[in-house]
Scaffold this active site. Structure first.
Site, mmCIF file in Angstrom:
data_model
loop_
_atom_site.group_PDB
_atom_site.id
_atom_site.type_symbol
_atom_site.label_atom_id
_atom_site.label_comp_id
_atom_site.label_asym_id
_atom_site.label_seq_id
_atom_site.Cartn_x
_atom_site.Cartn_y
_atom_site.Cartn_z
ATOM 1 N N HIS A 156 0.837 -1.203 0.000
ATOM 2 C CA HIS A 156 0.000 0.000 0.000
ATOM 3 C C HIS A 156 0.870 1.249 0.000
ATOM 4 O O HIS A 156 2.083 1.182 0.200
ATOM 5 C CB HIS A 156 -0.943 0.015 1.211
ATOM 6 C CG HIS A 156 -2.088 -0.944 1.083
ATOM 7 N ND1 HIS A 156 -1.992 -2.271 1.449
ATOM 8 C CD2 HIS A 156 -3.359 -0.774 0.612
ATOM 9 C CE1 HIS A 156 -3.146 -2.871 1.219
ATOM 10 N NE2 HIS A 156 -3.991 -1.992 0.707
ATOM 11 N N LYS A 195 -0.509 4.967 4.506
ATOM 12 C CA LYS A 195 -1.382 4.024 5.216
ATOM 13 C C LYS A 195 -0.845 3.774 6.619
ATOM 14 O O LYS A 195 0.352 3.498 6.799
ATOM 15 C CB LYS A 195 -1.485 2.708 4.449
ATOM 16 C CG LYS A 195 -2.480 1.723 5.038
ATOM 17 C CD LYS A 195 -2.691 0.546 4.100
ATOM 18 C CE LYS A 195 -3.661 -0.477 4.694
ATOM 19 N NZ LYS A 195 -4.999 0.094 4.935
#
Length: 253
Positions: A142, A146
């Site tokens: 990600h 995040k």
């Protein structure tokens, strides 16, 4: 035509849902709900459900956990199905959602992508076939903003696979402190954070002299909005109960 109310319509995901609903020939947006209000849409936007004077066929929620009580109160009072896409709920709030599902249909999933949920189903099937002879590892990637690791989706994948295994597995998140061979009941889960990666998940089944991989890449967050609108069409005609992407996929097979 399924008429939708979007909670959190001012947010990035709310905007994507509005676009996805407009592009879907089976849906239209009846109104939005957002604490800040807005006039950027062709549909009316209320600051709370207390102001809403229309009844939608389905509510799609991409907002904030603080909006849950108002949403469920309106939905239960008017018998409106809900697609709840917000994350970060407390255990108490999740219980409220489950309690509401006894009276109305509630679609609740940690990931609204059709593709990622298909990956979960394929991984479960692979685990049934390959059994304990293959080691299972999950890699998720990600963007660098995040906060949580591993991703909720990686845990969804691991939990789905666990349901199919005879022996309850042990999740291993980091091996740097281990000085021993990998045990057979492990599922390794690894997190990568960098750049602007929207979301990538890979499930590795490693056996003797062969490796099977199942992977999914989300190129943009729009895929989650499309999944939410598909869920709204699906749940509009369902009886009361809890639903997820697994049940939606089953209806398509």
């Amino acid at each position: 035509m399924v008429k939708i109310a979007i909670v959190g319509c001012n947010g990035k995901m709310g905007n994507f849902v509005a676009q996805a609903a407009e592009q879907n020939p089976e849906t239209e947006v009846l109104f939005g709900v957002d604490a800040f209000g807005t006039d950027k849409y062709s549909f009316e936007v209320f600051k709370s459900f207390e102001e809403a004077d229309k009844k939608p066929d389905v509510i799609i929620d991409f907002s904030n956990p603080s909006a849950l009580d108002g949403l469920l109160s309106f939905a239960l009072k008017n018998s409106v199905p809900c697609v709840i896409c917000t994350t970060g709920y407390s255990a108490e709030q999740v219980e409220k959602i489950r309690e509401a599902s006894k009276a109305i249909p509630v679609f609740y999933s940690g990931n609204m992508s059709l593709g990622i949920n298909l990956l979960i189903e394929l991984s479960k099937q692979a685990a049934r076939v390959l059994g304990s002879e293959f080691d299972i590892e999950i890699v998720e990637k990600h963007h660098n903003q995040k906060l949580d690791a591993p991703s909720g989706t990686a845990l969804m994948i691991a939990d789905g696979i666990s349901e199919t295994l005879e022996q309850e597995p042990m999740y291993v998140y980091d091996r740097h402190s281990y000085r021993k061979k990998r045990s057979k009941n492990e599922i390794g889960i690894h997190s990568i954070r960098g750049g602007s990666i929207v979301g990538e998940h890979e499930v590795i089944f490693a056996g003797h002299d062969e490796v099977v991989t199942v992977s999914h890449q989300a190129q943009s967050k729009e895929v989650f909005a499309v999944g939410a609108v598909n869920a709204a069409v699906f749940i509009a005609s369902q009886p009361a109960g809890m639903y997820d992407m697994g049940k939606l996929l089953s209806s398509k097979i």
